[in-house]
Design a protein around this motif. Structure first.
Motif, PDB file in Angstrom:
ATOM      1  N   GLN A   1      25.755  15.549  14.097  1.00 56.56           N
ATOM      2  CA  GLN A   1      26.863  15.281  15.010  1.00 56.56           C
ATOM      3  C   GLN A   1      26.812  16.150  16.259  1.00 56.56           C
ATOM      4  OE1 GLN A   1      27.638  15.703  11.475  1.00 56.56           O
ATOM      5  NE2 GLN A   1      27.272  13.506  11.395  1.00 56.56           N
ATOM      6  N   ALA A   2      25.609  16.360  16.786  1.00 54.68           N
ATOM      7  CA  ALA A   2      25.361  17.082  18.042  1.00 54.68           C
ATOM      8  C   ALA A   2      25.751  18.563  17.986  1.00 54.68           C
ATOM      9  CB  ALA A   2      26.050  16.392  19.208  1.00 54.68           C
ATOM     10  N   ARG A   3      25.806  19.145  16.792  1.00 50.41           N
ATOM     11  CA  ARG A   3      26.101  20.579  16.682  1.00 50.41           C
ATOM     12  C   ARG A   3      24.853  21.391  17.017  1.00 50.41           C
ATOM     13  NH1 ARG A   3      28.982  19.354  11.188  1.00 50.41           N
ATOM     14  NH2 ARG A   3      26.816  18.924  10.721  1.00 50.41           N
ATOM     15  N   PRO A   4      25.027  22.626  17.462  1.00 43.72           N
ATOM     16  CA  PRO A   4      23.881  23.503  17.725  1.00 43.72           C
ATOM     17  C   PRO A   4      23.109  23.777  16.430  1.00 43.72           C
ATOM     18  CG  PRO A   4      25.893  24.423  18.638  1.00 43.72           C
ATOM     19  CD  PRO A   4      26.297  23.263  17.792  1.00 43.72           C
ATOM     20  N   PHE A   5      21.821  24.119  16.570  1.00 49.07           N
ATOM     21  CA  PHE A   5      21.000  24.394  15.395  1.00 49.07           C
ATOM     22  C   PHE A   5      19.961  25.445  15.725  1.00 49.07           C
ATOM     23  CE2 PHE A   5      18.799  21.086  17.733  1.00 49.07           C
ATOM     24  CZ  PHE A   5      17.480  21.462  17.672  1.00 49.07           C
ATOM     25  N   ILE A   6      19.373  26.022  14.658  1.00 48.63           N
ATOM     26  CA  ILE A   6      18.245  26.935  14.800  1.00 48.63           C
ATOM     27  C   ILE A   6      17.072  26.352  14.021  1.00 48.63           C
ATOM     28  CG2 ILE A   6      19.700  28.981  15.059  1.00 48.63           C
ATOM     29  CD1 ILE A   6      18.780  29.715  12.166  1.00 48.63           C
ATOM     30  N   LEU A   7      15.875  26.771  14.382  1.00 44.30           N
ATOM     31  CA  LEU A   7      14.668  26.447  13.631  1.00 44.30           C
ATOM     32  C   LEU A   7      14.089  27.763  13.133  1.00 44.30           C
ATOM     33  CD1 LEU A   7      12.947  23.926  16.093  1.00 44.30           C
ATOM     34  CD2 LEU A   7      14.241  23.385  14.017  1.00 44.30           C
ATOM     35  N   ALA A   8      13.599  27.779  11.907  1.00 47.97           N
ATOM     36  CA  ALA A   8      13.000  28.989  11.367  1.00 47.97           C
ATOM     37  C   ALA A   8      11.873  28.608  10.419  1.00 47.97           C
ATOM     38  CB  ALA A   8      14.038  29.825  10.626  1.00 47.97           C
ATOM     39  N   GLY A   9      10.792  29.382  10.470  1.00 50.49           N
ATOM     40  CA  GLY A   9       9.686  29.125   9.572  1.00 50.49           C
ATOM     41  C   GLY A   9       8.785  30.329   9.441  1.00 50.49           C
ATOM     42  N   PHE A  10       8.135  30.435   8.286  1.00 53.00           N
ATOM     43  CA  PHE A  10       7.195  31.523   8.016  1.00 53.00           C
ATOM     44  C   PHE A  10       5.835  30.929   7.686  1.00 53.00           C
ATOM     45  CE2 PHE A  10       4.966  34.218   4.973  1.00 53.00           C
ATOM     46  CZ  PHE A  10       4.851  35.369   5.721  1.00 53.00           C
ATOM     47  N   SER A  11       4.778  31.501   8.250  1.00 55.01           N
ATOM     48  CA  SER A  11       3.402  31.104   8.000  1.00 55.01           C
ATOM     49  C   SER A  11       3.193  29.646   8.397  1.00 55.01           C
ATOM     50  CB  SER A  11       3.039  31.371   6.536  1.00 55.01           C
ATOM     51  OG  SER A  11       1.650  31.244   6.337  1.00 55.01           O
ATOM     52  N   LEU A  12       2.883  28.774   7.467  1.00 53.78           N
ATOM     53  CA  LEU A  12       2.692  27.371   7.817  1.00 53.78           C
ATOM     54  C   LEU A  12       3.992  26.777   8.361  1.00 53.78           C
ATOM     55  CD1 LEU A  12       0.828  24.965   7.946  1.00 53.78           C
ATOM     56  CD2 LEU A  12       1.388  24.449   5.569  1.00 53.78           C
ATOM     57  N   GLY A  13       5.124  27.246   7.860  1.00 58.66           N
ATOM     58  CA  GLY A  13       6.421  26.816   8.388  1.00 58.66           C
ATOM     59  C   GLY A  13       6.608  27.265   9.828  1.00 58.66           C
ATOM     60  N   GLY A  14       6.073  28.448  10.173  1.00 60.31           N
ATOM     61  CA  GLY A  14       6.121  28.929  11.556  1.00 60.31           C
ATOM     62  C   GLY A  14       5.311  28.037  12.470  1.00 60.31           C
ATOM     63  N   LYS A  15       4.144  27.631  12.003  1.00 65.27           N
ATOM     64  CA  LYS A  15       3.316  26.689  12.771  1.00 65.27           C
ATOM     65  C   LYS A  15       4.061  25.370  12.957  1.00 65.27           C
ATOM     66  CE  LYS A  15      -1.120  24.207  12.588  1.00 65.27           C
ATOM     67  NZ  LYS A  15      -1.261  23.992  13.969  1.00 65.27           N
ATOM     68  N   SER A  16       4.744  24.936  11.905  1.00 63.01           N
ATOM     69  CA  SER A  16       5.516  23.694  11.988  1.00 63.01           C
ATOM     70  C   SER A  16       6.633  23.801  13.015  1.00 63.01           C
ATOM     71  CB  SER A  16       6.099  23.340  10.615  1.00 63.01           C
ATOM     72  OG  SER A  16       5.062  23.100   9.692  1.00 63.01           O
ATOM     73  N   VAL A  17       7.286  24.953  13.087  1.00 62.69           N
ATOM     74  CA  VAL A  17       8.342  25.166  14.085  1.00 62.69           C
ATOM     75  C   VAL A  17       7.759  25.033  15.493  1.00 62.69           C
ATOM     76  CG1 VAL A  17       9.898  26.893  15.093  1.00 62.69           C
ATOM     77  CG2 VAL A  17       9.856  26.546  12.624  1.00 62.69           C
ATOM     78  N   VAL A  18       6.612  25.674  15.739  1.00 60.81           N
ATOM     79  CA  VAL A  18       5.979  25.600  17.062  1.00 60.81           C
ATOM     80  C   VAL A  18       5.614  24.156  17.389  1.00 60.81           C
ATOM     81  CG1 VAL A  18       3.992  26.300  18.450  1.00 60.81           C
ATOM     82  CG2 VAL A  18       5.139  27.974  16.991  1.00 60.81           C
ATOM     83  N   GLU A  19       5.024  23.447  16.441  1.00 62.98           N
ATOM     84  CA  GLU A  19       4.645  22.049  16.682  1.00 62.98           C
ATOM     85  C   GLU A  19       5.877  21.179  16.916  1.00 62.98           C
ATOM     86  OE1 GLU A  19       1.530  20.950  17.228  1.00 62.98           O
ATOM     87  OE2 GLU A  19       1.026  23.077  17.058  1.00 62.98           O
ATOM     88  N   LEU A  20       6.933  21.405  16.155  1.00 61.07           N
ATOM     89  CA  LEU A  20       8.170  20.644  16.347  1.00 61.07           C
ATOM     90  C   LEU A  20       8.761  20.906  17.732  1.00 61.07           C
ATOM     91  CD1 LEU A  20      10.384  18.796  15.240  1.00 61.07           C
ATOM     92  CD2 LEU A  20      11.452  20.807  14.237  1.00 61.07           C
ATOM     93  N   MET A  21       8.728  22.165  18.160  1.00 61.94           N
ATOM     94  CA  MET A  21       9.282  22.507  19.482  1.00 61.94           C
ATOM     95  C   MET A  21       8.547  21.772  20.599  1.00 61.94           C
ATOM     96  SD  MET A  21      10.208  26.519  19.171  1.00 61.94           S
ATOM     97  CE  MET A  21      10.660  26.598  20.881  1.00 61.94           C
ATOM     98  N   LYS A  22       7.277  21.491  20.395  1.00 63.50           N
ATOM     99  CA  LYS A  22       6.500  20.785  21.412  1.00 63.50           C
ATOM    100  C   LYS A  22       7.008  19.359  21.622  1.00 63.50           C
ATOM    101  CE  LYS A  22       2.240  23.358  20.576  1.00 63.50           C
ATOM    102  NZ  LYS A  22       0.847  23.259  20.098  1.00 63.50           N
ATOM    103  N   HIS A  23       7.726  18.817  20.642  1.00 60.95           N
ATOM    104  CA  HIS A  23       8.131  17.413  20.694  1.00 60.95           C
ATOM    105  C   HIS A  23       9.639  17.206  20.795  1.00 60.95           C
ATOM    106  CE1 HIS A  23       4.026  16.235  19.930  1.00 60.95           C
ATOM    107  NE2 HIS A  23       3.987  17.178  19.001  1.00 60.95           N
ATOM    108  N   LEU A  24      10.412  18.273  20.953  1.00 63.48           N
ATOM    109  CA  LEU A  24      11.856  18.124  21.083  1.00 63.48           C
ATOM    110  C   LEU A  24      12.209  17.480  22.423  1.00 63.48           C
ATOM    111  CD1 LEU A  24      13.161  21.573  19.793  1.00 63.48           C
ATOM    112  CD2 LEU A  24      13.245  19.391  18.592  1.00 63.48           C
TER     113      LEU A  24
END
Length: 67
Positions: free
Chosen positions: A5-28
């Motif tokens: 519902q358009a609320r603010p959010f954070i992304l967090a990840g460690f190791s492979l999850g950290g890589k996933s956060v970076v890749e996701l940020m590229k496509h936001l």
């Protein structure tokens, strides 16, 4: 996509999850980037190439920086 519902959010990840956060940020979308408060990447290196390719990936400048 409007799962939160358009609320603010954070992304967090460690190791492979950290890589996933970076890749996701590229496509936001711009709308999604405006809703994102912060992204925490641990255990994965954000490279200069990542930052050059995606200018909205920026390191925090202090402990209260959210933009």
């Amino acid at each position: 996509m409007n799962y939160n519902q358009a609320r603010p959010f954070i992304l967090a990840g460690f190791s492979l999850g950290g890589k996933s956060v970076v890749e996701l940020m590229k496509h936001l979308s711009e709308k999604e980037r405006k809703q994102m408060i912060a992204a925490y990447v641990s255990g994965y290196k954000v490279t200069l190439a990542d930052v050059e390719k995606v200018p909205w990936i920026k390191p925090a400048t202090d402990s209260i920086d959210t933009r």
